[in-house]
Design a protein around this motif. Structure first.
Motif, PDB file in Angstrom:
ATOM      1  N   LEU A 197     101.424  33.870  -1.579  1.00 22.25           N
ATOM      2  CA  LEU A 197     100.897  34.721  -2.642  1.00 22.25           C
ATOM      3  C   LEU A 197     100.411  33.871  -3.806  1.00 22.25           C
ATOM      4  O   LEU A 197      99.319  34.104  -4.353  1.00 22.25           O
ATOM      5  N   SER A 198     101.197  32.875  -4.215  1.00 18.21           N
ATOM      6  CA  SER A 198     100.795  32.016  -5.330  1.00 18.21           C
ATOM      7  C   SER A 198      99.542  31.226  -4.989  1.00 18.21           C
ATOM      8  O   SER A 198      98.681  31.002  -5.841  1.00 18.21           O
ATOM      9  N   PHE A 199      99.417  30.769  -3.719  1.00 18.27           N
ATOM     10  CA  PHE A 199      98.228  30.030  -3.301  1.00 18.27           C
ATOM     11  C   PHE A 199      97.004  30.923  -3.383  1.00 18.27           C
ATOM     12  O   PHE A 199      95.930  30.492  -3.814  1.00 18.27           O
ATOM     13  N   GLY A 200      97.161  32.216  -2.975  1.00 18.43           N
ATOM     14  CA  GLY A 200      96.053  33.168  -3.068  1.00 18.43           C
ATOM     15  C   GLY A 200      95.633  33.411  -4.508  1.00 18.43           C
ATOM     16  O   GLY A 200      94.437  33.508  -4.813  1.00 18.43           O
ATOM     17  N   ILE A 201      96.605  33.478  -5.401  1.00 19.41           N
ATOM     18  CA  ILE A 201      96.305  33.672  -6.827  1.00 19.41           C
ATOM     19  C   ILE A 201      95.534  32.475  -7.373  1.00 19.41           C
ATOM     20  O   ILE A 201      94.582  32.622  -8.146  1.00 19.41           O
ATOM     21  N   ILE A 202      95.934  31.267  -6.956  1.00 20.16           N
ATOM     22  CA  ILE A 202      95.241  30.053  -7.411  1.00 20.16           C
ATOM     23  C   ILE A 202      93.788  30.067  -6.949  1.00 20.16           C
ATOM     24  O   ILE A 202      92.866  29.761  -7.722  1.00 20.16           O
ATOM     25  N   ILE A 203      93.571  30.422  -5.682  1.00 18.20           N
ATOM     26  CA  ILE A 203      92.201  30.470  -5.149  1.00 18.20           C
ATOM     27  C   ILE A 203      91.367  31.500  -5.907  1.00 18.20           C
ATOM     28  O   ILE A 203      90.203  31.251  -6.263  1.00 18.20           O
ATOM     29  N   PHE A 204      91.965  32.670  -6.165  1.00 19.78           N
ATOM     30  CA  PHE A 204      91.260  33.721  -6.908  1.00 19.78           C
ATOM     31  C   PHE A 204      90.880  33.223  -8.302  1.00 19.78           C
ATOM     32  O   PHE A 204      89.750  33.437  -8.768  1.00 19.78           O
ATOM     33  N   ALA A 205      91.828  32.555  -8.973  1.00 15.03           N
ATOM     34  CA  ALA A 205      91.568  32.054 -10.327  1.00 15.03           C
ATOM     35  C   ALA A 205      90.471  30.990 -10.316  1.00 15.03           C
ATOM     36  O   ALA A 205      89.602  30.953 -11.193  1.00 15.03           O
ATOM     37  N   VAL A 206      90.495  30.092  -9.295  1.00 16.82           N
ATOM     38  CA  VAL A 206      89.470  29.047  -9.193  1.00 16.82           C
ATOM     39  C   VAL A 206      88.109  29.673  -8.964  1.00 16.82           C
ATOM     40  O   VAL A 206      87.103  29.262  -9.561  1.00 16.82           O
ATOM     41  N   ASN A 207      88.028  30.700  -8.094  1.00 16.35           N
ATOM     42  CA  ASN A 207      86.767  31.394  -7.846  1.00 16.35           C
ATOM     43  C   ASN A 207      86.212  32.003  -9.121  1.00 16.35           C
ATOM     44  O   ASN A 207      85.011  31.904  -9.418  1.00 16.35           O
ATOM     45  N   LYS A 208      87.078  32.658  -9.865  1.00 13.22           N
ATOM     46  CA  LYS A 208      86.650  33.283 -11.117  1.00 13.22           C
ATOM     47  C   LYS A 208      86.152  32.231 -12.107  1.00 13.22           C
ATOM     48  O   LYS A 208      85.164  32.439 -12.813  1.00 13.22           O
ATOM     49  N   ALA A 209      86.858  31.105 -12.165  1.00 14.93           N
ATOM     50  CA  ALA A 209      86.460  30.041 -13.081  1.00 14.93           C
ATOM     51  C   ALA A 209      85.091  29.481 -12.693  1.00 14.93           C
ATOM     52  O   ALA A 209      84.248  29.217 -13.562  1.00 14.93           O
ATOM     53  N   ILE A 210      84.866  29.304 -11.380  1.00 15.77           N
ATOM     54  CA  ILE A 210      83.571  28.799 -10.916  1.00 15.77           C
ATOM     55  C   ILE A 210      82.463  29.777 -11.285  1.00 15.77           C
ATOM     56  O   ILE A 210      81.398  29.396 -11.799  1.00 15.77           O
ATOM     57  N   ASP A 211      82.702  31.078 -11.033  1.00 14.20           N
ATOM     58  CA  ASP A 211      81.703  32.096 -11.370  1.00 14.20           C
ATOM     59  C   ASP A 211      81.396  32.091 -12.862  1.00 14.20           C
ATOM     60  O   ASP A 211      80.235  32.147 -13.281  1.00 14.20           O
ATOM     61  N   TYR A 212      82.466  32.023 -13.651  1.00 12.51           N
ATOM     62  CA  TYR A 212      82.287  32.126 -15.097  1.00 12.51           C
ATOM     63  C   TYR A 212      81.502  30.938 -15.641  1.00 12.51           C
ATOM     64  O   TYR A 212      80.475  31.113 -16.317  1.00 12.51           O
ATOM     65  N   TYR A 213      81.975  29.731 -15.363  1.00 11.28           N
ATOM     66  CA  TYR A 213      81.340  28.553 -15.950  1.00 11.28           C
ATOM     67  C   TYR A 213      79.974  28.274 -15.340  1.00 11.28           C
ATOM     68  O   TYR A 213      79.097  27.722 -15.998  1.00 11.28           O
ATOM     69  N   ASP A 261      72.440  43.227  -4.975  1.00 13.02           N
ATOM     70  CA  ASP A 261      71.546  42.414  -4.148  1.00 13.02           C
ATOM     71  C   ASP A 261      71.056  41.180  -4.911  1.00 13.02           C
ATOM     72  O   ASP A 261      70.005  40.624  -4.610  1.00 13.02           O
ATOM     73  N   TYR A 262      71.865  40.751  -5.946  1.00 17.71           N
ATOM     74  CA  TYR A 262      71.645  39.509  -6.685  1.00 17.71           C
ATOM     75  C   TYR A 262      70.312  39.482  -7.445  1.00 17.71           C
ATOM     76  O   TYR A 262      69.650  38.455  -7.521  1.00 17.71           O
ATOM     77  N   LEU A 263      69.913  40.642  -8.015  1.00 24.80           N
ATOM     78  CA  LEU A 263      68.752  40.696  -8.902  1.00 24.80           C
ATOM     79  C   LEU A 263      69.256  40.748 -10.334  1.00 24.80           C
ATOM     80  O   LEU A 263      70.117  41.563 -10.683  1.00 24.80           O
ATOM     81  N   PHE A 283      71.283  31.190  -6.534  1.00 20.79           N
ATOM     82  CA  PHE A 283      72.391  30.742  -7.370  1.00 20.79           C
ATOM     83  C   PHE A 283      73.727  30.992  -6.664  1.00 20.79           C
ATOM     84  O   PHE A 283      74.593  30.114  -6.615  1.00 20.79           O
ATOM     85  N   TYR A 284      73.872  32.190  -6.066  1.00 23.70           N
ATOM     86  CA  TYR A 284      75.117  32.500  -5.366  1.00 23.70           C
ATOM     87  C   TYR A 284      75.267  31.665  -4.102  1.00 23.70           C
ATOM     88  O   TYR A 284      76.379  31.301  -3.705  1.00 23.70           O
ATOM     89  N   ALA A 285      74.133  31.341  -3.460  1.00 25.39           N
ATOM     90  CA  ALA A 285      74.201  30.454  -2.296  1.00 25.39           C
ATOM     91  C   ALA A 285      74.695  29.065  -2.702  1.00 25.39           C
ATOM     92  O   ALA A 285      75.528  28.454  -2.022  1.00 25.39           O
ATOM     93  N   ILE A 286      74.183  28.591  -3.852  1.00 30.19           N
ATOM     94  CA  ILE A 286      74.638  27.286  -4.357  1.00 30.19           C
ATOM     95  C   ILE A 286      76.126  27.346  -4.707  1.00 30.19           C
ATOM     96  O   ILE A 286      76.894  26.421  -4.415  1.00 30.19           O
ATOM     97  N   MET A 287      76.538  28.475  -5.336  1.00 24.80           N
ATOM     98  CA  MET A 287      77.952  28.609  -5.686  1.00 24.80           C
ATOM     99  C   MET A 287      78.838  28.617  -4.443  1.00 24.80           C
ATOM    100  O   MET A 287      79.930  28.030  -4.441  1.00 24.80           O
ATOM    101  N   ASP A 288      78.371  29.280  -3.376  1.00 20.27           N
ATOM    102  CA  ASP A 288      79.145  29.283  -2.123  1.00 20.27           C
ATOM    103  C   ASP A 288      79.269  27.877  -1.560  1.00 20.27           C
ATOM    104  O   ASP A 288      80.330  27.481  -1.060  1.00 20.27           O
ATOM    105  N   GLN A 289      78.181  27.107  -1.646  1.00 20.14           N
ATOM    106  CA  GLN A 289      78.235  25.735  -1.173  1.00 20.14           C
ATOM    107  C   GLN A 289      79.187  24.894  -2.023  1.00 20.14           C
ATOM    108  O   GLN A 289      79.939  24.060  -1.502  1.00 20.14           O
ATOM    109  N   ILE A 290      79.128  25.139  -3.327  1.00 18.94           N
ATOM    110  CA  ILE A 290      80.034  24.410  -4.229  1.00 18.94           C
ATOM    111  C   ILE A 290      81.483  24.750  -3.909  1.00 18.94           C
ATOM    112  O   ILE A 290      82.352  23.864  -3.839  1.00 18.94           O
TER     113      ILE A 290
END
Length: 460
Positions: free
Chosen positions: A2-18, A118-120, A147-154
């Motif tokens: 559960l804690s590992f899942g929370i960390i991944i979720f937080a990292v994803n949010k941080a990547i999206d935000y920044y 649809d990413y518009l 942009f989202y494709a690049i984020m997925d690659q990142i």
């Protein structure tokens, strides 16, 4: 997990935000440039009249800005769509989907944008007239799926890298732990062996501090081994040398004692000499027996499959006369015989019968010496599928708890053992004998309450 899942979720949010902050800045810069172009059109066609001039402004603005986005839109202050261009083509009667909240926020003087599923990206910015009023809203639509494709690659690179880093760190930690804890365990095992007087060579193929410690420990072990061997050899040599003159002393003492019938004082002196000669003879015999153990390996002792019930009974019978002198009763509880199952009632151990009888007799002798008259000594044998257990319990003076570990050392006598004569070698001899047959001795005692000594041997 559960804690590992929370960390991944937080990292994803941080990547999206920044990451989105970057694209937001890019859209703002693009909106500022478009606003400048739009204001140039306004400056060229300033007029106090209304509608015809407005249409011309919108047309010219669309011509200039139609390529600035997937879609380009211009609204007036009443949120009415004035112009639309799609993929660089001006559309006169188009009815696109309008995000009114974006328009309202832009008319209030702020940037506004919305991202669809649809990413518009719909980005709206206000356009001021010559009176600094928000007269128009310019909105462009960008496809930011790239942009989202690049984020997925990142994300992929980041998580794969993080996973690889974790694996690398884990392997490095295991390697460090193995190369650090393994030599420490070797050194700890060597120290424990030294405490049991088992002096094995200690060597670590290292040039660091652990290697130096191993070399020092090895040197200390060799010195201790040599010292103990020298000490044992000295005791053995002295014992052998004393045996002959002591036999002569005992013979003369016996002759004087038996020949003196007139002077009672002299007879007492000769009796005391004879008694002390016997005590020294026993001490030397015990020292010679220990010396034999020190020089002889376990494989060199004659071992045979021995029935323990009979051996214990015989040892107890041999000590009965000494027990009767102090009015002490020895009771032996054997395994009950069952004619239908001889394998369970006949309990065997692989020992040297003479030495094992000596060990049990020695323990019974101690129990008699340190017990008061009219007391009882119990000898009991138990067994399991793999072990033979012999317990000898007395009602004697007992041993203090802090001395239980030391009473099996050579020449050590408990503080309260002065009530009887002894050499301090009896228990150490028993320990040596039992350990030679892969067994061990356990002692339980309480001052004034008695002692229970348990011999545990592998069952044959």
């Amino acid at each position: 997990m559960l804690s590992f899942g929370i960390i991944i979720f937080a990292v994803n949010k941080a990547i999206d935000y920044y990451s989105f902050i970057t694209i937001e800045k890019q859209m703002m810069e693009k909106a500022d440039l478009s606003e400048l172009s739009f204001r140039e059109v306004l400056a060229q066609h300033r007029s106090s009249s209304g509608e015809p001039q407005t249409k011309e402004i919108v047309r010219l603005a669309l011509e200039k800005l139609k390529a600035s986005g997937k879609e380009v839109r211009i609204y007036d202050s009443s949120k009415q769509l004035l112009g639309l261009a799609v993929d660089g083509i001006i559309i006169n009667d188009g009815k696109p989907h309008i995000f009114e909240k974006n328009i309202e926020k832009a008319l209030s003087g702020s940037y506004a944008y919305t991202v669809t599923d649809d990413y518009l990206l719909y980005f709206a910015t206000p356009i001021q007239n010559q009176f600094y009023e928000n007269a128009y809203v310019y909105e462009f639509v960008e496809d930011i799926s790239y942009f989202y494709a690049i984020m997925d690659q990142i994300r992929y690179v980041l998580f794969v890298g993080a996973g690889g880093f974790i694996v690398l760190i884990t392997l490095a930690s295991l390697w460090i732990a193995r190369n650090t804890t393994k030599p420490i365990k070797v050194l700890l095992g060597a120290a424990q062996s030294f405490s049991r007087q088992e002096f094995k060579r200690v060597h670590l193929n290292r040039k660091d501090e652990l290697g130096m410690l191993a070399d020092g420990l090895d040197s200390m072990g060799q010195q201790l081994h040599n010292y103990i061997q020298y000490q044992k050899q000295f005791v053995s040599n002295v014992s052998h040398e004393l045996k002959t003159p002591l036999a002569a002393i005992r013979g003369f003492s016996q002759y004087l004692y038996e020949g003196e019938n007139e002077n009672e004082e002299l007879q007492k002196i000769y009796a005391h000499l004879l008694q002390e000669s016997d005590r020294l003879t026993r001490l030397i015999n015990e020292l010679l027996l220990l010396s034999r153990f020190d020089k002889t390996g376990s494989s060199e002792l004659e071992v045979e499959k021995t029935e323990m019930n009979a051996l214990i009974q015989q040892a107890a019978t041999n000590m009965e006369s000494k027990a009767k002198e102090k009015k002490i009763r020895i009771t032996v509880k054997q395994v009950e015989e069952d004619p239908m199952d001889e394998g369970l009632t006949k309990v065997y151990a692989s020992v040297n019968p003479m030495l094992m009888s000596h060990a049990i007799a020695n323990l019974l002798d101690n129990a008699i010496k340190y017990s008061g008259s009219h007391s009882q000594i119990n000898v009991e044998m138990e067994h399991t599928s793999s072990e033979v257990v012999v317990k000898i319990s007395d009602q004697g003076i007992g041993i203090a708890g802090d001395e239980l570990e030391r009473v099996q050392e050579r020449f050590y006598r408990a503080k309260n053992a002065s009530t009887a004569n002894g050499s301090g070698l009896g228990l150490s001899i028993c320990k040596e004998i039992v350990e030679r047959f892969n067994g061990y001795i356990d002692i339980e005692s309480e001052l004034g309450q008695g002692t229970t000594i348990t011999i545990v041997l592998p069952r044959a």
